[in-house]
Design a protein around this motif. Structure first.
Motif, PDB file in Angstrom:
ATOM      1  N   LEU A   4     -41.476  43.252  -4.629  1.00 40.75           N
ATOM      2  CA  LEU A   4     -41.363  43.808  -5.976  1.00 40.75           C
ATOM      3  C   LEU A   4     -41.823  42.808  -7.031  1.00 40.75           C
ATOM      4  CD1 LEU A   4     -37.943  45.681  -6.325  1.00 40.75           C
ATOM      5  CD2 LEU A   4     -40.222  46.669  -6.058  1.00 40.75           C
ATOM      6  N   TRP A   5     -42.708  43.279  -7.907  1.00 37.34           N
ATOM      7  CA  TRP A   5     -43.144  42.489  -9.059  1.00 37.34           C
ATOM      8  C   TRP A   5     -42.826  43.269 -10.316  1.00 37.34           C
ATOM      9  CZ3 TRP A   5     -46.284  37.911  -9.536  1.00 37.34           C
ATOM     10  CH2 TRP A   5     -46.546  37.279  -8.300  1.00 37.34           C
ATOM     11  N   LYS A   6     -42.417  42.542 -11.364  1.00 34.31           N
ATOM     12  CA  LYS A   6     -42.285  43.166 -12.682  1.00 34.31           C
ATOM     13  C   LYS A   6     -42.906  42.218 -13.688  1.00 34.31           C
ATOM     14  CE  LYS A   6     -41.073  46.220 -15.714  1.00 34.31           C
ATOM     15  NZ  LYS A   6     -41.498  47.639 -15.658  1.00 34.31           N
ATOM     16  N   THR A   7     -43.924  42.715 -14.358  1.00 36.62           N
ATOM     17  CA  THR A   7     -44.668  41.886 -15.304  1.00 36.62           C
ATOM     18  C   THR A   7     -44.616  42.507 -16.685  1.00 36.62           C
ATOM     19  OG1 THR A   7     -46.158  41.209 -13.536  1.00 36.62           O
ATOM     20  CG2 THR A   7     -46.927  40.872 -15.785  1.00 36.62           C
ATOM     21  N   TYR A   8     -44.296  41.725 -17.693  1.00 36.38           N
ATOM     22  CA  TYR A   8     -44.327  42.185 -19.089  1.00 36.38           C
ATOM     23  C   TYR A   8     -45.526  41.559 -19.786  1.00 36.38           C
ATOM     24  CZ  TYR A   8     -39.449  43.501 -18.303  1.00 36.38           C
ATOM     25  OH  TYR A   8     -38.292  44.053 -17.806  1.00 36.38           O
ATOM     26  N   LEU A   9     -46.172  42.362 -20.633  1.00 33.52           N
ATOM     27  CA  LEU A   9     -47.309  41.835 -21.394  1.00 33.52           C
ATOM     28  C   LEU A   9     -46.880  41.571 -22.831  1.00 33.52           C
ATOM     29  CD1 LEU A   9     -49.909  44.292 -19.927  1.00 33.52           C
ATOM     30  CD2 LEU A   9     -50.043  41.800 -19.764  1.00 33.52           C
ATOM     31  N   MET A  10     -47.014  40.318 -23.266  1.00 25.95           N
ATOM     32  CA  MET A  10     -46.686  39.975 -24.647  1.00 25.95           C
ATOM     33  C   MET A  10     -47.997  39.492 -25.279  1.00 25.95           C
ATOM     34  SD  MET A  10     -43.202  39.928 -25.242  1.00 25.95           S
ATOM     35  CE  MET A  10     -43.159  38.765 -26.582  1.00 25.95           C
ATOM     36  N   GLY A  11     -48.679  40.380 -25.972  1.00 34.97           N
ATOM     37  CA  GLY A  11     -49.980  40.001 -26.521  1.00 34.97           C
ATOM     38  C   GLY A  11     -50.902  39.653 -25.356  1.00 34.97           C
ATOM     39  N   SER A  12     -51.367  38.419 -25.312  1.00 36.57           N
ATOM     40  CA  SER A  12     -52.280  38.035 -24.237  1.00 36.57           C
ATOM     41  C   SER A  12     -51.542  37.343 -23.093  1.00 36.57           C
ATOM     42  CB  SER A  12     -53.336  37.081 -24.800  1.00 36.57           C
ATOM     43  OG  SER A  12     -52.671  35.962 -25.370  1.00 36.57           O
ATOM     44  N   GLU A  13     -50.206  37.185 -23.306  1.00 35.37           N
ATOM     45  CA  GLU A  13     -49.436  36.429 -22.317  1.00 35.37           C
ATOM     46  C   GLU A  13     -48.814  37.377 -21.294  1.00 35.37           C
ATOM     47  OE1 GLU A  13     -46.099  34.532 -24.073  1.00 35.37           O
ATOM     48  OE2 GLU A  13     -45.576  33.394 -22.279  1.00 35.37           O
ATOM     49  N   GLU A  14     -48.754  36.943 -20.049  1.00 36.76           N
ATOM     50  CA  GLU A  14     -48.105  37.736 -19.008  1.00 36.76           C
ATOM     51  C   GLU A  14     -46.815  37.036 -18.595  1.00 36.76           C
ATOM     52  OE1 GLU A  14     -50.794  38.131 -15.710  1.00 36.76           O
ATOM     53  OE2 GLU A  14     -51.208  40.224 -16.207  1.00 36.76           O
ATOM     54  N   ILE A  15     -45.700  37.800 -18.612  1.00 33.05           N
ATOM     55  CA  ILE A  15     -44.439  37.219 -18.157  1.00 33.05           C
ATOM     56  C   ILE A  15     -44.044  37.911 -16.857  1.00 33.05           C
ATOM     57  CG2 ILE A  15     -41.965  37.025 -18.666  1.00 33.05           C
ATOM     58  CD1 ILE A  15     -42.735  36.687 -21.573  1.00 33.05           C
ATOM     59  N   HIS A  16     -43.995  37.148 -15.784  1.00 31.79           N
ATOM     60  CA  HIS A  16     -43.630  37.719 -14.492  1.00 31.79           C
ATOM     61  C   HIS A  16     -42.128  37.575 -14.298  1.00 31.79           C
ATOM     62  CE1 HIS A  16     -47.879  38.026 -13.737  1.00 31.79           C
ATOM     63  NE2 HIS A  16     -48.028  36.727 -13.970  1.00 31.79           N
ATOM     64  N   ALA A  17     -41.372  38.606 -14.638  1.00 32.12           N
ATOM     65  CA  ALA A  17     -39.920  38.552 -14.524  1.00 32.12           C
ATOM     66  C   ALA A  17     -39.504  38.577 -13.046  1.00 32.12           C
ATOM     67  CB  ALA A  17     -39.279  39.714 -15.273  1.00 32.12           C
ATOM     68  N   LEU A  18     -40.254  39.314 -12.214  1.00 29.55           N
ATOM     69  CA  LEU A  18     -40.028  39.294 -10.769  1.00 29.55           C
ATOM     70  C   LEU A  18     -41.352  39.014 -10.084  1.00 29.55           C
ATOM     71  CD1 LEU A  18     -37.676  42.364 -10.097  1.00 29.55           C
ATOM     72  CD2 LEU A  18     -37.054  39.952 -10.229  1.00 29.55           C
ATOM     73  N   ARG A  19     -41.304  38.125  -9.078  1.00 30.63           N
ATOM     74  CA  ARG A  19     -42.554  37.702  -8.433  1.00 30.63           C
ATOM     75  C   ARG A  19     -42.479  37.922  -6.928  1.00 30.63           C
ATOM     76  NH1 ARG A  19     -44.590  33.067 -11.667  1.00 30.63           N
ATOM     77  NH2 ARG A  19     -43.281  32.969 -13.530  1.00 30.63           N
ATOM     78  N   GLY A  20     -42.379  39.167  -6.519  1.00 29.62           N
ATOM     79  CA  GLY A  20     -42.390  39.427  -5.087  1.00 29.62           C
ATOM     80  C   GLY A  20     -41.012  39.296  -4.455  1.00 29.62           C
ATOM     81  N   VAL A  21     -40.133  40.258  -4.771  1.00 31.47           N
ATOM     82  CA  VAL A  21     -38.775  40.227  -4.200  1.00 31.47           C
ATOM     83  C   VAL A  21     -38.684  41.247  -3.069  1.00 31.47           C
ATOM     84  CG1 VAL A  21     -36.346  40.707  -4.646  1.00 31.47           C
ATOM     85  CG2 VAL A  21     -37.675  39.408  -6.307  1.00 31.47           C
ATOM     86  N   SER A  22     -38.329  40.761  -1.881  1.00 30.15           N
ATOM     87  CA  SER A  22     -38.149  41.644  -0.722  1.00 30.15           C
ATOM     88  C   SER A  22     -36.733  41.435  -0.198  1.00 30.15           C
ATOM     89  CB  SER A  22     -39.151  41.303   0.386  1.00 30.15           C
ATOM     90  OG  SER A  22     -40.466  41.345  -0.134  1.00 30.15           O
ATOM     91  N   LEU A  23     -35.953  42.494  -0.158  1.00 28.35           N
ATOM     92  CA  LEU A  23     -34.604  42.360   0.384  1.00 28.35           C
ATOM     93  C   LEU A  23     -34.097  43.701   0.910  1.00 28.35           C
ATOM     94  CD1 LEU A  23     -32.743  43.649  -2.137  1.00 28.35           C
ATOM     95  CD2 LEU A  23     -33.023  41.374  -3.072  1.00 28.35           C
TER      96      LEU A  23
END
Ligand SMILES: Nc1ncnc2c1ncn2[C@@H]1O[C@H](COP(=O)(O)OP(=O)(O)OP(=O)(O)O)[C@@H](O)[C@H]1O
Ligand SMILES: Nc1ncnc2c1ncn2[C@@H]1O[C@H](COP(=O)(O)OP(=O)(O)OP(=O)(O)O)[C@@H](O)[C@H]1O
Ligand SMILES: [Mg+2]
Ligand SMILES: [Mg+2]
Lengths: 225, 225
Positions: free
Chosen positions: B7-26
């Motif tokens: 699981l990945w969750k990415t937020y876009l803030m203008g040109s910046e990418e914030i990866h709140a989750l980076r590949g969670v498997s459970l």
């Protein structure tokens, strides 16, 4: 520095009376570091709001800096709340449409600082709580603990001599919470007066004295160092 | 029961990418009792929102009850969120103009229960969290810990089989927090599945397994009993 005498706070709900505080008398010296603990609903936030001059008691007296709070005029109250007292709210109370930086700048806007100086002080405050990389996020774009830290930064940005913090680590992991406690310890060493409501033992252990509240009254006043 | 894959969750803030989750498997089994711990901003609430079907991942897959969440239609999702999953939000999310009772009745309104039955179930839920005497207070007329307990009561009122609680004791004194933990232990003994985000050791100690999150990834999966 802070003295309350027989403070009562009563809310009227229809025909029912709720006595949130039932005669609280206490004294806090300059540069003291006091924790306040007690069950949910026992009156801690109500007491903090009275001490922070955000609310007035139903009965009783409150002196701050030797002056009776009920006799201060609006300008004096505004100055107290803006420059002398820093308040960290239990539910943060951030402006939803302003960024983290905008929220922290707010007390500096009320103080009348020019924009460049405001920005710099607000950025310093956010760096102090490790949120340098979240400055342009709005509250809805922040985690719970990040919002809490923005509330802490905002309370400290005007370098107040009295810090009133209501559950400042309730949404923080132990490591981040410990950093906030180091910050508070440093503020106290620098001469400031701290009053911290908490339910966490580690946080209370940093203080010199713990006031235990129950059912709107002081149950016990415990000196721990 | 619950399975996530990369699981990945990415937020876009203008040109910046914030990866709140980076590949969670459970994987979480039926009737498991799991705690989630990790630093402020590490992605815990983001993960909870995905598991609770309140949000969708940027990448990766999520199965609940053997079905791929992204393939459920609106009715199936609504049923899940209303009847199968009880969510305690980190910031409560109560309706400000409804009373405690009204807030707890809300999931029962969506379920279509008649008024008398709604009232009774909501009152039972509020009694379970010791707020019988605060039913007609609105959130602004409640203490922080009382609001938190209303949020807990609301999450449990439909007897969900999966309880997702994000920092459920952050605003509670130790004694009240322990009572909520007893309640959660009982729910687990009755066969329900619990996933609790917490920063408090005592709360995590009630679980059978602790998943440690850091920087949007699972750092460690610790079985503790
Ligand atoms: N809408 C958004 N836009 C941009 N960034 C976001 C948004 N929502 C969350 N974030 C960022 O994603 C990261 C993870 O947030 P999350 O709420 O999942 O953290 P958390 O582990 O629950 O933290 P806490 O313990 O402080 O509650 C945070 O650093 C946060 O700033
Ligand atoms: N506006 C109001 N009207 C009626 N009752 C109120 C109002 N505000 C607070 N109360 C009640 O007063 C009591 C004390 O509230 P207070 O917020 O001071 O408690 P607290 O000790 O801070 O609790 P917590 O630890 O849960 O934050 C609570 O039982 C609450 O329900
Ligand atoms: Mg409170
Ligand atoms: Mg969170």
């Amino acid at each position: 520095l802070i003295q309350t005498e027989d403070l009562w706070k009563t809310y009227l709900m229809g025909s029912e009376e709720i006595h949130a505080l039932r005669g609280v008398s206490l004294e806090i010296e300059r540069n003291e570091y006091v924790a306040i603990m007690g069950p949910s609903g026992s009156g801690k936030s109500t007491l903090m709001n009275l001490i922070g001059c955000l609310d007035t008691p139903t009965r009783g007296s409150y002196w701050i800096n030797g002056k009776l709070a009920s006799e201060l005029d609006d300008d004096q109250l505004a100055y107290l709340r803006n420059r002398e007292i820093g308040f960290v709210f239990q539910t943060f109370n951030l402006l939803p449409r302003a960024t983290a930086l905008g929220n922290v700048e707010l007390p500096l806007v009320y103080r009348g600082l020019p924009a460049a100086e405001r920005r710099e002080k607000a950025q310093d405050a956010l760096r102090m709580v490790e949120l340098a990389d979240r400055m342009d996020h709005r509250p809805s774009e922040l985690s719970g603990g990040e919002r809490q830290r923005v509330a802490i930064a905002r309370a400290l940005v005007n370098s107040p001599s009295i810090v009133l913090a209501d559950e400042p680590t309730g949404n923080l992991d132990s490591a981040t919470g410990a950093e906030i406690m180091n910050l508070f310890n440093r503020l106290n060493r620098e001469g400031n007066t701290l009053l911290v409501v908490t339910h966490e033992r580690d946080v209370a252990a940093c203080a010199r004295r713990i006031i235990h509240i129950r059912d709107g009254m002081v149950e016990r006043d415990e000196r721990i160092r």
